[in-house]
Design an enzyme around this catalytic site. Structure first.
Site, PDB file in Angstrom:
ATOM      1  CG  HIS A  72      -1.801  -1.151   1.361  1.00  0.00           C
ATOM      2  ND1 HIS A  72      -2.551  -1.406   2.499  1.00  0.00           N
ATOM      3  CD2 HIS A  72      -2.098  -2.157   0.494  1.00  0.00           C
ATOM      4  CE1 HIS A  72      -3.263  -2.498   2.318  1.00  0.00           C
ATOM      5  NE2 HIS A  72      -3.001  -2.978   1.115  1.00  0.00           N
ATOM      6  CE1 TYR A 135       0.223   2.470  10.233  1.00  0.00           C
ATOM      7  CE2 TYR A 135       0.682   0.268  11.077  1.00  0.00           C
ATOM      8  CZ  TYR A 135      -0.199   1.182  10.510  1.00  0.00           C
ATOM      9  OH  TYR A 135      -1.493   0.808  10.227  1.00  0.00           O
TER      10      TYR A 135
END
Length: 467
Positions: A72, A135
């Site tokens: 992605h 993240y």
């Protein structure tokens, strides 16, 4: 199961994808476990990590070996690391440009992280059970944002997955993503030029005519006196160039509200938007921030001492923009562009056989708007260090009277038809308030030349302008 390596130094390693940087992290541990600073802004930015302004922290827990997440590419930056376990990561550049399709792979454990810039496709495969993948991102998800996806099994990318894709857990959605040849690349962040219908704005339109990522807004498209918070999806912009300004020097002496609104309040709005969204703000300043008492070219760090209201508003705006983390203040003088201006007026007088009296005790250099636009584009394109840059025409300084003489001569008339007069004498019978002018407006060009941009001699530019 692997053992995390303790005691690494905080160290970046460049990859083959621009902006994608692998980092070794110091992990401190013993028989009881370990500790690390997963994100430490001061130390990491000092070591070269982009100060990307994270706004959200996400964790993806994976209980099985071989869990594989799709490729992605998203319109934000990511700082990717592992809290527990180990992953095989694969990154593919899906941005417009010459590195589109470039692949980088690496294993991450708690002692290794990676900075993933906007538009680089990100995916991973777990190599240990109970892996927690974490993240930081510098924007919130939005359905209006642009995303790109790549099929995990794309033959062109040819990612060498440690565990064959036929043997792992993958979502049906990730399996259905397009091959590289069908991927729509992530475009660069947009540039917005405000004040795009003024003389500098028109020059910027010409300078960026070949760049589809640049938008232009005049007052009708973006009113700087209104609330700009929701005027655009600002996270899609990388740069704002402010070509809008209140430029009537004499009128500012009595129209103080208008001058401060146009040159300070509007700039403060743009500065807030830029600071909140990590945008580079380009602001055009003026020689009028100085009192003109110098006898050598003004450097960028000279103390300002404006004489009149217009100069005060420009100095105030400079101070505001200077607080924006990513900014260029471009200080210029004696700007000439499209529309009515000093050069066109002198050329018209020459054609009509008029012998004018022109001020001869103000000294500076002309700056043509194409020069100013070219310098601005250079600073942005080369990612020059942020800060203040002087940008005017080059060459020997001259008075307005000398410039008028040049115009007369270049248009085939007698330069001696121009008579010099002092500023005080010229405005002695003015029927309106007159702003004080700096008598010395020469700016030092050493800094922008060191940044790789050399301006033309203003006399050469004048010849081209008069055609």
């Amino acid at each position: 199961m692997s053992v995390t390596e303790f005691g690494k130094a905080l160290t970046p390693t460049e990859t083959g994808i621009p902006g994608l940087v692998l980092w070794d992290l110091p992990v401190h541990g013993d028989s009881r476990g370990w500790f690390k600073e997963n994100w430490q802004r001061e130390k990491m930015t000092a070591a070269g990590l982009a100060d990307f302004g994270p706004v959200q922290n996400n964790i993806s827990f994976n209980d099985a070996v071989g869990t594989t997440r799709g490729i992605h590419a998203e319109p934000w930056d990511k700082w990717v690391s592992v809290a527990t376990g180990r992953i095989f990561g694969a990154w593919v550049d899906l941005r417009e440009g010459p590195t589109f399709g470039t692949v980088f792979t690496a294993e991450l454990d708690p002692s290794r992280a990676i900075f993933v810039p906007r538009g680089v496709g990100n995916s991973y495969q777990t190599l240990e059970p109970d892996t927690a993948y974490t993240y930081l991102v510098n924007d919130h998800w939005s359905p209006e944002a642009s995303y790109s996806f790549l099929n995990l099994a794309d033959e062109t990318a040819a990612i060498d997955w440690p565990i064959p894709l036929a043997d792992v857990e993958i979502s049906a959605k990730d399996l259905a993503h397009p091959r590289l040849a069908d991927v729509v690349p992530i475009p660069p962040k947009k540039t917005l030029v405000v004040g795009a219908n003024g003389q500098l704005g028109l020059a910027l339109r010409s300078a960026y005519a070949d760049d589809a990522s640049v938008e232009f807004a005049g007052r009708a498209e973006l009113d700087l006196s209104g609330d700009l918070t929701e005027a655009r999806r600002w996270r899609d912009y990388g740069t704002i160039i402010n070509a809008a300004a209140y430029t009537s020097v004499d009128a500012a002496e009595t129209d103080r509200v208008g001058a401060w609104a146009g040159n300070v309040a509007a700039v403060a709005q743009l500065a807030r938007i830029a600071a909140e969204n990590g945008i580079t703000l380009v602001h055009v300043s003026s020689d009028y921030v100085f009192d003109g008492s110098a006898d050598a070219p003004y450097a960028e760090d000279e103390p300002v001492a404006p004489l009149g209201v217009y100069g005060q508003t420009k100095a105030a705006a400079d101070a505001i923009v200077g607080a924006v983390p990513r900014h260029y203040i471009v200080r210029t003088s004696w700007v000439i562009g499209e529309g009515k201006n000093f050069v066109r007026t002198m050329a018209s007088l020459a054609e009509r056989g008029i012998s004018p009296s022109v001020v001869d005790d103000q000294i500076g250099r002309l700056t043509f708007t194409d020069e100013l636009a070219g310098g601005i584009r250079h600073l942005i394109a080369t990612a020059a260090p942020y800060g203040t840059y002087n940008l005017t025409g080059a060459g020997a300084p001259a008075s307005w009277a000398e410039i008028a003489g040049e115009v007369y001569e270049l248009t085939g008339h007698d330069r001696d038809a121009v008579t010099g007069v002092s500023t005080d004498a010229y405005f002695a019978n003015a029927d309106h308030p007159v702003a004080p002018r700096p008598r010395w407006s020469v700016l030092d060009l050493g800094k922008i030349e060191a940044a790789g941009y050399t301006a033309r001699d203003w006399r050469e530019a004048l010849r081209d302008y008069l055609g």
